[in-house]
Design an enzyme around this catalytic site. Structure first.
Site, PDB file in Angstrom:
ATOM      1  N   GLU A 147       2.398   5.951   6.272  1.00 37.65           N
ATOM      2  CA  GLU A 147       2.957   5.130   5.211  1.00 37.65           C
ATOM      3  C   GLU A 147       3.850   5.967   4.290  1.00 37.65           C
ATOM      4  OE1 GLU A 147       1.769   1.597   2.093  1.00 37.65           O
ATOM      5  OE2 GLU A 147       0.198   2.970   2.777  1.00 37.65           O
ATOM      6  N   GLU A 241      -0.078  -7.234   0.959  1.00 34.66           N
ATOM      7  CA  GLU A 241      -0.897  -6.351   0.138  1.00 34.66           C
ATOM      8  C   GLU A 241      -0.649  -6.666  -1.334  1.00 34.66           C
ATOM      9  OE1 GLU A 241      -1.835  -1.690   0.504  1.00 34.66           O
ATOM     10  OE2 GLU A 241       0.201  -2.104  -0.179  1.00 34.66           O
TER      11      GLU A 241
END
Length: 294
Positions: A147, A241
């Site tokens: 990420e 998210e």
């Protein structure tokens, strides 16, 4: 888009087995096909039971995490690097045992604000650790994705270009990027261009708003994001998210600076996110079809 997912932190801080099972049930009831979990220690959770529950609900599992300073593989401290490598190896096994399909997050450094630039030696240690982990993940049938996050959560990979250079340095074809609209909105001059630059090296994608709240209630230009994803023919998972002080656990609150409630009721947030993402995907497809039509 292969599967549309949701992070378990939309539903719960995830401190107990029962909370995670209820998060799975809520995700499935809303029509999501994947749930993203934080790393679950096998000594604390019954992974086999969670795997069975997810399968019964037709949910796939992704796991994301960040390293701690004492297990930072980007450190120049050999002991810390070894602890990080051992932790990552254990996480790969745990993801396999829970039936997970993806391992992502800040796997290449500690999760937190650094006080200095990364060193060449530290970066080299991180590259080597990820290369080792990639082979373990590949053997376990798990996608390993790194990420790219903002400057306050790592000092190593803040942009897509940095991420691409890093995965090339690993020499592994088993490592891809995990991009996130929240972080891209901070660090990328042009998030859509960054998506096109990464192309098929993107292995996982987070959709989150600039204020971590309801999609469309911030500053991110989602039309351009979905146009770019369509342009590169992105067919892997997209996960929503969102963090709020009403739900997220204390450790993540501190790491991600979640100091307020961006929402208090999980269910309408989740339903809105699913509808919003599907709408933006369909609108992008219609725009592309209009442009392509002679």
């Amino acid at each position: 888009m292969r599967r549309l997912g949701i992070h378990s932190f939309v539903w719960t801080g995830g401190s107990t087995q029962g909370e995670l099972e209820r998060a799975m049930e809520s995700s499935a009831e809303c029509g999501f096909k994947l749930i993203e979990l934080a790393y679950l220690r096998p000594d604390k959770f019954d992974l086999d039971s969670l795997a069975r529950r997810a399968k019964s609900l037709d949910l796939d599992i992704a796991v994301t995490m960040g390293l701690t300073p004492d297990a930072d593989v980007s450190s120049e401290d050999a002991a810390a690097v070894k602890r990080g490598e051992d932790l990552l190896a254990g996480v790969v096994k745990a993801v396999r045992d829970i039936g997970g399909v993806t391992l992502g997050g800040i796997l290449y450094s500690a999760h937190g604000k650094y006080a200095a630039l990364p060193t060449e030696g530290g970066r080299r240690n991180s590259v080597q650790a990820i290369a080792k982990t990639a082979e373990l993940a590949k053997a376990a049938g798990i996608d390993l994705v790194l990420e790219v996050v903002n400057r306050f959560e790592t000092n190593l990979l803040n942009t897509t270009a940095q991420g691409l250079a890093f995965i090339e340095a690993t020499g592994s074809d088993a490592v891809r990027l995990h991009l996130d609209t929240f972080h891209m909105n901070i660090e990328e001059a042009n998030p859509a261009a960054a998506i096109r630059l990464a192309g098929d090296r993107i292995g996982y994608f987070h959709i989150g708003e600039s204020n971590r709240g309801y999609l469309g209630d911030g500053t991110i230009g989602f039309d351009a994001i979905f146009d770019a994803l369509l342009d590169i023919d992105y067919r892997r998972d997209i996960t929503f998210e969102s963090f709020s002080g009403a739900v997220v656990d204390e450790s993540l609150s501190l790491a991600c600076a979640i100091w307020r409630d961006t929402w208090t009721d999980s269910l309408p947030l989740a339903r809105h996110a699913k509808a919003f993402i599907e709408l933006k995907r369909d609108e992008a497809a219609r725009r592309q079809a209009t442009v392509a039509r002679p």
